[in-house]
Design an enzyme around this catalytic site. Sequence first.
Site, PDB file in Angstrom:
ATOM      1  N   HIS A 108       0.862  -1.272   0.170  1.00  0.00           N
ATOM      2  CA  HIS A 108       0.030  -0.063   0.063  1.00  0.00           C
ATOM      3  C   HIS A 108       0.828   1.319   0.051  1.00  0.00           C
ATOM      4  O   HIS A 108       1.835   1.239   0.545  1.00  0.00           O
ATOM      5  CB  HIS A 108      -0.736   0.039   1.348  1.00  0.00           C
ATOM      6  CG  HIS A 108      -1.836  -0.915   1.612  1.00  0.00           C
ATOM      7  ND1 HIS A 108      -1.493  -2.153   2.168  1.00  0.00           N
ATOM      8  CD2 HIS A 108      -3.138  -1.077   1.359  1.00  0.00           C
ATOM      9  CE1 HIS A 108      -2.335  -2.937   2.385  1.00  0.00           C
ATOM     10  NE2 HIS A 108      -3.626  -2.337   1.809  1.00  0.00           N
ATOM     11  N   ASP A 111       2.134   2.038   3.534  1.00  0.00           N
ATOM     12  CA  ASP A 111       3.130   1.127   4.010  1.00  0.00           C
ATOM     13  C   ASP A 111       4.559   1.361   3.667  1.00  0.00           C
ATOM     14  O   ASP A 111       5.598   1.267   4.378  1.00  0.00           O
ATOM     15  CB  ASP A 111       3.005  -0.453   3.560  1.00  0.00           C
ATOM     16  CG  ASP A 111       1.883  -1.059   3.452  1.00  0.00           C
ATOM     17  OD1 ASP A 111       0.863  -0.485   4.122  1.00  0.00           O
ATOM     18  OD2 ASP A 111       1.422  -1.864   2.432  1.00  0.00           O
TER      19      ASP A 111
HETATM   20  C1  XLS Z   1      -7.779  -6.509   4.449  1.00  0.00           C
HETATM   21  C2  XLS Z   1      -7.362  -6.641   3.138  1.00  0.00           C
HETATM   22  C3  XLS Z   1      -6.280  -5.788   2.501  1.00  0.00           C
HETATM   23  C4  XLS Z   1      -6.149  -5.787   1.033  1.00  0.00           C
HETATM   24  C5  XLS Z   1      -5.180  -4.842   0.525  1.00  0.00           C
HETATM   25  O1  XLS Z   1      -8.742  -7.408   4.797  1.00  0.00           O
HETATM   26  O2  XLS Z   1      -7.153  -8.107   3.053  1.00  0.00           O
HETATM   27  O3  XLS Z   1      -4.946  -6.111   3.143  1.00  0.00           O
HETATM   28  O4  XLS Z   1      -5.538  -6.838   0.593  1.00  0.00           O
HETATM   29  O5  XLS Z   1      -5.843  -3.385   0.855  1.00  0.00           O
END
Ligand code: XLS
EC number: 5.3.1.5
Length: 446
Positions: A108, A111
Site C-alpha cells: 500500500h 506502508d
Molecule cells: C484487508 C485486506 C487488505 C487488502 C489490501 O482485509 O485484505 O489487506 O488486501 O488493501
Amino acid sequence: MNTPFVGKREYFRGIGRIPYEGRESDNPLAFKHYDASRKIGDKTMAEHLRFAVCYWHSFCNAGHDPFGPGTRRYPWDAGDTPMARAEARMDAAFEFFTKLGTPYYCFHDIDMAPDADDVAQYEQNLRHMVALAKERQQATGMKLLWGTANLFSHPRYMNGAATNPDFAVVARAAVQIKAALEATVELGGSNYVFWGGREGYASLHNTQMKRELEHFARFLAMARDYGRSIGFKGNFLIEPKPMEPMKHQYDFDSSTVAGFLKAHGLERDFKLNIEANHATLSGHTFEHDLQVASDHDLLGSIDANRGNAQNGWDTDQFPSDLYDTVGAMLVVLRQGGLAPGGLNFDAKLRRESTDAEDLFIAHIGGMDTFARGLEVAHALLTRSPLEQWRTDRYASFDTGDGRAFAEGRLGMEDLRAHAVAHGEPVQRSGKQERYENLVNQFLLRA
Ligand code: XLS
Ligand code: CA
Ligand code: CA
C-alpha cells in the site's frame, strides 16, 4: 553462508538464502516441498505459484491488536524520522524477499512511504520511496505483483472513500489512488488492487446505498481510465470481503462483485483478487469463491491466508491446511494458471510469535503448503479418474435430448415428452465419499 542484502545493514543476521532440502529435512529454515525450479506439468513451481510477500503485515505490523500494542521490536523502526524509518523498512523488506526467494511483493502507498495530510507532501514522500524501491528491484530482481492505496486507516475515511457521503473525501481519496497508480506503473506492477476498505455501511438509516454504489462504479471507471492513460496494462483487481471494518462491505463476495462489474461494464479491465479468509467470512469456502470467480472468467489473483473456524473475524493466519490448498490449486490449474496474478501472503504472524526467524518460518510453511497443494492437484487432474468421473456425471447432456436442452433447442412440452418416454429416472449416486477418499489418497501419497 552467503547472506544477500542490498541495504545499509543486514536485519536478519544469521539467516541466509532459504534452501530447498526436500521432505526428509528437519531444518525449520528450509523448504520441504517448494522447489522453485521443479517442473509440474509444463511450468516450474515458481511459474505456477508466483508467490508474493506483503509489505504491511510483514514489516509494518509489530503485533498490535485491539487489546494491546505490538509485541515485536523491529530494528527498522528505530530511526529518528518517519522517512528514516521508511527507508530502513525497505532495506529490511528487500533483504527478506531475497533471502526467502519469492519473486514478487505487494504494498500500500502508506506502508512504503510516510503519510501526510498535505497533498504535495504525501506525493513527494511516495515518489521518494518509489525511486528507492525501483533501485532495490533492479538490484535484487524482485518484481511488483500489485500496488494499492490505503483508503481505510486515516480517520478522514471513517465513512468510506469512493463511497463517502461527502464529495470532499471522495476527491481526497482520488489523490491517493492517482499516486498509487503512478507508483505501480513506475515499479512495473502487474496488477492494481482495490480492496474496499470502508466502502460499505454501518447503518442503513443514514445510507443511500444505490447512490454510493453508483459513485463507486464512477470512481473505478475514472481510476481505470487514468491508469490506462499513464500506461498501466495490467489487471485492476477488486478484492471481495463481506464485513469488517464495516458491518456490510459492498464487495461482499465473488458473486456480488461479478454482478457489480457486469452491471457497470467494468468486467473487461477488472478481475478479482480472492482472499481465503474473506471467502470464509462470507460463509463460503475459499475454494467456492475461487470457483465462482473463475467461472465468470474473473479470477485474477489470490491473497493466500486462512481464518480460524472458531473465530468470526479476519485472523489472516498463514496457510497451513493442505486440503484448502489442493482445492485452490484445482481451480487455478483448471483455468490454466493465475498469471499475471499470483499468490500473495496477506497473512500475519500471531502476536505471540516474536522471534525474527518466525517471519521466515511462517512464509516457508505457507509456500510448502501451496507447493504440496499444487503437486497433489496436478496429480489429481492428470493421473486420477477425477476429471473423468465429473465428466461422466453430466454425460446425459452430451447427446440426444439432454444436449438439445443445453443448447436451447427444447421447450417444456419436449421435456415432458422425454419424461413420459423414459419413465422414472434411474437413481445415480453422487459418490461424495469416493471423491473425498480420492483426494486423501493422493494427499497421502509421496
Ligand atoms: C484487508 C485486506 C487488505 C487488502 C489490501 O482485509 O485484505 O489487506 O488486501 O488493501
Ligand atoms: Ca487481502
Ligand atoms: Ca484479510
